[in-house]
Design an enzyme around this catalytic site. Structure first.
Site, PDB file in Angstrom:
ATOM      1  N   GLU A  39      64.192  75.415  33.381  1.00  0.00           N
ATOM      2  CA  GLU A  39      64.019  74.137  32.675  1.00  0.00           C
ATOM      3  C   GLU A  39      64.876  74.035  31.417  1.00  0.00           C
ATOM      4  OE1 GLU A  39      59.892  73.047  32.252  1.00  0.00           O
ATOM      5  OE2 GLU A  39      59.354  73.758  34.257  1.00  0.00           O
TER       6      GLU A  39
ATOM      7  N   SER B  29      61.635  63.061  45.273  1.00  0.00           N
ATOM      8  CA  SER B  29      62.484  62.462  44.243  1.00  0.00           C
ATOM      9  C   SER B  29      63.940  62.357  44.666  1.00  0.00           C
ATOM     10  CB  SER B  29      62.420  63.343  42.991  1.00  0.00           C
ATOM     11  OG  SER B  29      62.941  64.639  43.300  1.00  0.00           O
TER      12      SER B  29
ATOM     13  N   SER C  58      61.090  71.876  45.855  1.00  0.00           N
ATOM     14  CA  SER C  58      60.904  72.118  47.277  1.00  0.00           C
ATOM     15  C   SER C  58      61.048  70.797  48.017  1.00  0.00           C
ATOM     16  CB  SER C  58      59.524  72.719  47.530  1.00  0.00           C
ATOM     17  OG  SER C  58      59.354  73.037  48.893  1.00  0.00           O
ATOM     18  N   GLY C  59      61.730  70.802  49.138  1.00  0.00           N
ATOM     19  CA  GLY C  59      61.961  69.565  49.882  1.00  0.00           C
ATOM     20  C   GLY C  59      61.086  69.479  51.113  1.00  0.00           C
TER      21      GLY C  59
ATOM     22  N   TYR D  16      49.070  68.882  48.071  1.00  0.00           N
ATOM     23  CA  TYR D  16      49.683  67.866  47.217  1.00  0.00           C
ATOM     24  C   TYR D  16      48.688  66.725  47.049  1.00  0.00           C
ATOM     25  CZ  TYR D  16      53.682  65.101  45.470  1.00  0.00           C
ATOM     26  OH  TYR D  16      54.569  64.379  44.698  1.00  0.00           O
TER      27      TYR D  16
ATOM     28  N   GLY E  58      69.272  65.640  34.250  1.00  0.00           N
ATOM     29  CA  GLY E  58      69.876  65.402  35.562  1.00  0.00           C
ATOM     30  C   GLY E  58      69.610  63.979  36.005  1.00  0.00           C
TER      31      GLY E  58
ATOM     32  N   THR F 273      63.741  73.434  38.104  1.00  0.00           N
ATOM     33  CA  THR F 273      62.286  73.285  38.260  1.00  0.00           C
ATOM     34  C   THR F 273      61.743  73.965  39.511  1.00  0.00           C
ATOM     35  OG1 THR F 273      62.643  71.187  39.411  1.00  0.00           O
ATOM     36  CG2 THR F 273      62.215  71.077  37.036  1.00  0.00           C
TER      37      THR F 273
ATOM     38  N   LEU G 149      67.432  78.687  29.470  1.00  0.00           N
ATOM     39  CA  LEU G 149      68.437  79.768  29.513  1.00  0.00           C
ATOM     40  C   LEU G 149      69.847  79.214  29.423  1.00  0.00           C
ATOM     41  CD1 LEU G 149      66.903  82.109  32.254  1.00  0.00           C
ATOM     42  CD2 LEU G 149      66.907  82.458  29.775  1.00  0.00           C
ATOM     43  N   GLY G 150      69.994  77.910  29.307  1.00  0.00           N
ATOM     44  CA  GLY G 150      71.317  77.300  29.231  1.00  0.00           C
ATOM     45  C   GLY G 150      71.389  76.074  30.109  1.00  0.00           C
TER      46      GLY G 150
END
Lengths: 571, 571
Positions: B286, B223, B238-239, B492, B155, B235, B289-290
């Site tokens: 991740e 990010s 969370s924002g 964090y 991505g 992934t 699964l496709g």
């Protein structure tokens, strides 16, 4: 249970096994000796006559079903399995009497009740075991798998999706694992608002252990009195106050599951990024990943104030639009629910003389509404619940009532809300009352985006009416919207009709029409009842063939011997 | 980006391929030509000197890495695969130049940056493809699987868990599937608050397409500027405003995933009881699964008012207790965040002269606090965000400030909040600044119940300090609490030190100490960064060996040929 009365002649059957686990009636909902009655509800009989053509004054109720008349197939459990299980849980906790086995054969869907009353028992569990604790469950799993037997976990037995029924093609011994003795709140982490609770604890037992310490789980599904935490998790249940407390998937943080390879343990944290969510695989797994023994769930301080207000809307569209506007607002009620005009009529008809709605009518409210130009045939009843500090409740109510007013609704106070709160767990008893009189009913629920809600409502009713035409029966269907989310809501349909010659085939026609309409109009097969076998044919519509293949792959890889409740959700 | 300035000498490297997809610098964070600088932050150099012993005035920054000096292994893609992919996406959208392949080799963890700068490239993707749309992605999947190649979806390339790196033992051709051209908002269902968005859309591109129509997704991870919707889903991101808008798992309702067998499609509904949640299996998968091609996500009307207020608490315990009290209250802020004393010191040191905190200091606030008996070395800075109608914002702020006051905190206005809001996406640039000067830093985050938060905070810092002692380096670690939930929160941590002789080994020691402390003290390996390879060794601690076996079974059953980003999350 204010609206129910003990029967004058309690059933002679006792369903209590040696292990101290009480079960529902083998032939219906709830505890023996309690049933629905309508003598104090003068508008009920005319309503039923109009809705499905049944004359309650003329209809003679059937005799209570006779357990002795059932032809229960013998247990095929070999002695070695029986002995291994006795070593696992103790001699007295392995049962093979017919009553125990029949109690564990079905859930409580209409199909289940029709079948069990008719003695339609092609396959019943061969043994029922009552482990005392998690270690006992693990020993049961190990012993059953070692003996190539099949395991079906059993909580309260309230399932209506066919998740409990043995596969009729199953030739191996079937063991029903009754979790009823695992009924304790093990620990409350008061600093975190988390409680460790055993999977077999029924709703009332959970609240009875939490409330004295000032806590509540906030999960109150219709089945609350006869469903368990493990069952809620296994079917992704949702409770009436989900707008505030979340669905069981939100409430459940940690999990423990007895699997053939040992205990699966998901650590209880508020959120995690640890790959595909195993927690969310166990949720909704209906026994196919193992036997859930314990969950760590969010608990909340019992709110200082809790109140349910009733509102009337002039029609369905106004009511559903108001529910969406509330969901989009900054307000957070605990319950948002609106009945369509049909369900509103039903609620009015089940109200007692001089109580609730009758009182409203006597006060002349309906005359006033009629004068304002309301078509009372379109009247929609709504309940909004508020919980929290009194000041918050007051602020929330003020904000909600601005929205209600903007959508043409009016408040009618807390009287009906009090009745709703008292009666909310009683509806399933009504089904037995109807069955006793040759009529059947059931429920189907879905969820859809707000943009689909009104079309779905109208389309499902049209589909059911078309189905009634096809089976040549006068039928009834009604609906409420509940469980509001940012992007949509749940629609909950209840349908009923007087049986013709072939109850199951007629039921299938109506139920299938409702389910297919869910799919065609943007919904899913179930919002909170699960898939089981009843909804399995519509699963690919919700998650695509590839999605079904992913679930099949999961089950095949984690249970290659097909010991864990096989043939549920997927083959 | 107010706090960043263009470099005087932009990099000579262009990372733009024929396909119009822009990438971050191959050797660091962000776009070429932008970097962190400290000339206008007088307290920064003394802070760094004190924290890790680095003298910024003396340290000569390294030369910008020279791409030409890298030894990039040749592509092993056979012509047949190249041709099949060219048929799938068009000739110009299959790339094998070294720059493109190196850009797609790693994410942006400290380990990634150290390796790529050092030319440590044991295995790089053999081809990079840029499909234009979902059909193109499906054709790529089909072609790659038919040729027994391995697929790694890409991505924004911001991953810091090792989810992007090729398995060094992989002998088959590796294809990086860059989703950058799938960058559109396809549809907004305004009635439901749902938007269909392509997986390759970067944060700013999503907001740029939603905002003009009055909507926002409300998802702002650190990010944001360089991560994509597909990456967020893959992934479990969370924002910063997750308290209001939810984590990406809450925001994501529908999904489309290109799989070897065809498209997996999860219907977008607000909630569903359709077996183990396939939606929640794709979330966090991740790439295993496709390839996620599209998600239907919740979007919200841009709030009438949005403001971030800053508060000071006298110490960490007071601040974390206040965050919990807010989470337990009826108030719903959009952001709840409190830094520990160390991170507060860092924030004060990165503030510009005569702006934000410096201004506060000049106003004599600190003198007043000292007089009140506060130990300013324990000072903790908190940000609380409010969004909604102005009246709601005012009410919420009033309620929060009652809680702040009850915990000994004081409000310091919106000035620091404005700075925070402007600077929030800039932190990763600082890491490159440090790397250029021989120092390294990274982040680790966890989630835990409130009852564990304070012990976890102190224990992780002690574990890091012990690790610094073991590697003989002067190191720094700081923390904030963010993302509040009913039962807990995210902690964090950011850590940094000046490298000794073996940067990776030293980093491993510190990072492992932090991660192990998460586990030992009741947390999980990651709250929102994922597992990848960096956190895989701690996965069994979070979900048990049986949980890992369940995920392994899922991957093995759905990708028996191991074509889908193998060796991530589990082997």
């Amino acid at each position: 249970m204010t609206d129910l009365a003990p029967l004058s002649t309690p059933s002679g059957e006792s369903t209590t096994p040696a292990a101290p686990v009480e079960h529902m009636k083998w032939w219906g909902w709830g505890v023996p000796g309690v049933a629905f009655h309508h003598e104090d509800k003068p508008e009920f009989a005319p309503f039923v006559k109009n809705a499905v053509g049944l004359d309650l004054h003329a209809a003679q109720p059937l005799e209570q079903p006779d357990f002795g008349a059932l032809d229960v197939p013998a247990s095929i459990a070999p002695d070695a399995l029986r002995e291994a299980l006795a070593r696992a849980v103790g001699e007295g906790n392995v049962r093979d009497d017919d009553l125990d086995r029949v109690v564990h054969t079905y859930g409580k869907s209409l199909r289940d009740l029709v079948r069990v009353r008719a003695g339609d028992l092609p396959r019943v569990p061969d043994l029922v075991v009552y482990p005392a604790d998690e270690d006992g469950v693990q020993r049961v799993v190990d012993a059953a798998v070692a003996a190539d037997a099949v395991l079906i976990p059993f909580g309260g037995g309230s399932n209506i999706a066919g998740s409990l029924q043995p596969d009729t093609a199953e030739t191996r011994p079937i063991v029903s694992v009754d979790l009823g003795r695992l009924d304790r709140v093990l620990d409350i982490d008061e600093a975190a608002g988390l409680a460790r609770i055993q999977a077999g604890a029924l709703g009332p037992a959970i609240e009875a252990q939490l409330n004295p310490r000032g806590w509540t789980i906030g999960h109150f599904p219709d089945s609350f009195t006869h469903s368990t935490l493990g069952g809620w998790v296994a079917t992704r249940s949702s409770g009436m106050q989900s707008d505030k407390y979340g669905d069981i998937a939100d409430i459940t943080r940690g999990l423990r599951v007895a699997r053939p390879g040992g205990m699966l343990e998901v650590r209880a944290v508020p959120s995690a990024s640890t790959g595909p969510s195993v927690r969310e695989m166990v949720l909704g797994s209906e026994g196919r990943l193992g036997v859930i023994t314990e969950a760590t769930v969010q608990v909340h301080r019992i709110p200082a104030k809790r109140v349910i207000h009733a509102y009337f809307f002039p029609n369905w569209k106004a009511g559903s639009a108001a529910m969406q506007a509330i969901a989009a607002s900054d307000v957070h009620p605990s319950v948002t629910r609106v009945s369509d005009a049909r369900e509103t009529g039903f609620s009015l008809a089940t109200s007692k003389e001089r109580r609730g709605f009758s009182a409203l009518a006597q006060k002349g409210l309906f005359t006033v509404l009629r004068k304002r130009g309301w078509d009372l045939d379109q009247l929609c009843l709504s309940f909004i619940g508020y919980e929290g500090e009194p000041s918050t409740v007051a602020e929330q109510r003020k904000a909600v009532e601005r929205i209600v007013k903007a959508h043409g609704g009016i408040g009618v106070g807390t009287g009906p809300g009090v009745l709703y709160d008292q009666k909310k767990f009683d509806t399933p008893y009504l089904r037995d009352f109807l069955l006793d009189r040759g009529a059947g009913g059931d429920v189907s629920e879905t969820a859809a985006p707000w943009s689909r809600i009104d079309g779905l409502h109208d389309g499902v009713i049209a589909a059911a009416e078309d189905a009634y035409r096809r089976i040549g029966r006068k039928g009834w269907i009604m609906c409420h919207l509940s469980h509001s989310y940012h992007s949509g809501a749940c629609l909950y349909f209840t349908f009923a009709f007087v049986f013709g010659d072939d109850p199951i085939a007629e039921y299938d026609t109506v139920k299938s029409a409702v389910q297919q309409a869910f799919i065609d109009l943007g919904g899913v097969p179930s919002h909170h009842h699960g898939i089981g076998v009843e909804h399995a044919q519509w699963l690919p519509d919700a998650i695509s063939g590839q999605g079904v293949a992913v679930i099949e792959g999961l089950f095949a890889a984690t249970d290659p011997g097909r010991h864990l409740n096989p043939a549920k959700i997927t083959r």
